[in-house]
Design an enzyme around this catalytic site. Sequence first.
Site, PDB file in Angstrom:
ATOM      1  N   SER A  60       0.771  -1.302   0.033  1.00  0.00           N
ATOM      2  CA  SER A  60       0.117   0.125   0.035  1.00  0.00           C
ATOM      3  C   SER A  60       0.717   1.538  -0.144  1.00  0.00           C
ATOM      4  CB  SER A  60      -0.903  -0.276   1.050  1.00  0.00           C
ATOM      5  OG  SER A  60      -1.720   0.980   1.224  1.00  0.00           O
ATOM      6  N   ASP A  99      -6.372   1.756  -2.941  1.00  0.00           N
ATOM      7  CA  ASP A  99      -7.501   1.485  -2.197  1.00  0.00           C
ATOM      8  C   ASP A  99      -7.933   2.764  -1.356  1.00  0.00           C
ATOM      9  OD1 ASP A  99      -5.811   1.232  -0.229  1.00  0.00           O
ATOM     10  OD2 ASP A  99      -6.229  -0.715   0.398  1.00  0.00           O
ATOM     11  N   ALA A 138     -10.327   8.219   8.090  1.00  0.00           N
ATOM     12  CA  ALA A 138      -9.881   9.628   7.779  1.00  0.00           C
ATOM     13  C   ALA A 138      -8.794   9.665   6.823  1.00  0.00           C
ATOM     14  CB  ALA A 138      -9.433  10.292   9.037  1.00  0.00           C
ATOM     15  N   ASN A 139      -8.201   8.532   6.634  1.00  0.00           N
ATOM     16  CA  ASN A 139      -6.908   8.526   5.790  1.00  0.00           C
ATOM     17  C   ASN A 139      -7.416   8.124   3.936  1.00  0.00           C
ATOM     18  OD1 ASN A 139      -7.941   5.619   5.135  1.00  0.00           O
ATOM     19  ND2 ASN A 139      -6.203   5.122   6.575  1.00  0.00           N
ATOM     20  N   ALA A 173      -1.572   1.764  19.094  1.00  0.00           N
ATOM     21  CA  ALA A 173      -0.565   0.897  18.369  1.00  0.00           C
ATOM     22  C   ALA A 173      -0.748   0.868  17.069  1.00  0.00           C
ATOM     23  CB  ALA A 173      -0.366  -0.370  19.211  1.00  0.00           C
ATOM     24  N   THR A 183       0.650  -2.616  11.952  1.00  0.00           N
ATOM     25  CA  THR A 183       1.410  -3.161  10.778  1.00  0.00           C
ATOM     26  C   THR A 183       3.127  -2.957  11.249  1.00  0.00           C
ATOM     27  OG1 THR A 183       1.576  -1.149   9.660  1.00  0.00           O
ATOM     28  CG2 THR A 183      -0.101  -2.903   8.908  1.00  0.00           C
TER      29      THR A 183
END
Length: 541
Positions: free
Chosen positions: A66, A288, A381-382, A506, A509
């Site tokens: 990504s 995405d 929000a991303n 946290a 990934t």
Amino acid sequence: MADKERIIAASAKVPKPADRTFQYGTAGFRMKAILLDSVVFRVGLLAALRSRKLNGQTIGVMITASHNPPEDNGVKLVDPMGEMLEESWEVYGTTLANATSEEKLFEAYHKIIKECHINLDTEANVIFGRDTRSSGAHLTSILTESLKATGTIYADYKLLTTPQLHYITRCLNTKGSPYEYGEPTEQGYYKKTASSLRVAMRGRQFSGSVTVDCANGVGGPKLRELIKHLPSPSEGGLEIKVVNDDVLTPERLNHQCGADFVKTSQRAPPSSHAAPMTRCASLDGDADRIVYYFNDVDGTFRLLDGDRIATLAALFIGDLARSAGLGEKLKVGVVQTAYANGASTAYVTQDLRLPVVCTATGVKHLHHAATKFDVGVYFEANGHGTVVFSDLALKRLNKYEPQSPAQSSALETLQALTALINQTVGDALSDLLLVEVILAHKGWGPKEWDLTYTDLPNRLVRIEVADRNIFKAFDAERKLESPPGVQAQIDAAVGKFKNGRSFARASGTEDAVRVYAEAATRSETEDLAQKVTTIVRQAGG
């Protein structure tokens, strides 16, 4: 036992690094690509088991990292309806990835077979795709060896956006059923998107162009391919200016461009030369997620992020439902995470008068909550999100008989949106067209969209820690239960600021903690973010 010998022999060629512990997180496995060989092999085993457990339904495997840097890569599974891997199976992925030897790996593999009552005589079907990272082809070859070792029928779809793989997975599993989703090919994806756009825009006109930054990732060539299927600007179609679509220079992927860069740095990519008031959008590396933005007449940067897209979609779909005479029959709701700006939540609940549900971060959580509504709008929000229509909502839309030309027009647009939107997962390309359709219908430019509400100033800080797992959250990740005492310190800091809100979470990934802060003014926001960052650093060692 031939199966055991094949798996052990193939796995021995890609041994697990002795000093590494892997975890299937919100985005599957994601890390430096050089560490992924054994992980990808074992994900192949998991995909085959998952397919056999589900009576041979097709499982998708996507190799992508990504928005991460070019040297990273990742791998994740896609369940039959195009959704994320069922959460209860994530632990199986983690177990297989951490088996310390080939014998231990086969023991873990066999244990899953027994626990899940899997019949190995059932046919397994797996498809896979990858983004443009230089490590992708090598990892695909390892995945192929794993699938061969388990006697799996597989198909390599080569370069795809992540949402395209989700779409094709769902199409394959619904083909010939009452829920058939579309033609299970990349071209089928483009045709469905283009035809629904034409219907959604009937009687409407696009205004101006949109400049799309493709993060030098797979979204670039795929957007150019989609454009070939859309009406040209001379035919009244949308003018899409593609920038940052260099996929031949791997190190340029996500470098000072893309949705994550724009969202975190709060500025346009340096390569963007769009004129003031021009609509701009940025995709991420696997297309995405998407965010919009523009420069005001005075040069001020204005971000239109996932919160803005969600509120725009909820506003439009709610209006269409009422205009079609379905206002009382379709329950529209919005799903957000703790990262959603407080002003957007207030706008949805107070101005749009729609319910809002807050979930833990991760698309799987938002998607699940969205299915509880007739029409569930979810965006992080991303910029990662979509709209989900329930089976009941789709039946109502298909059976409803409008009572006037105005109702008929609104119904037709609403029906077109159900096909234009990729309901399997957040899809930057279909979300791009959704936004453009809405702006065209409302006659809005980016300024009018921006004026729907005023964001509270906010700040997102990434902090590297020795072990992210000590930070355990609850209340949809808005509070920490451990380390002990940290939440009380955060609450004390927040209490000193007007409209203050902050939380620490946290990463799913990497060994990092992200701190989000918002307050009434920019200076107060920076001050609050700094205070909470200090608290987290001290707790994280």
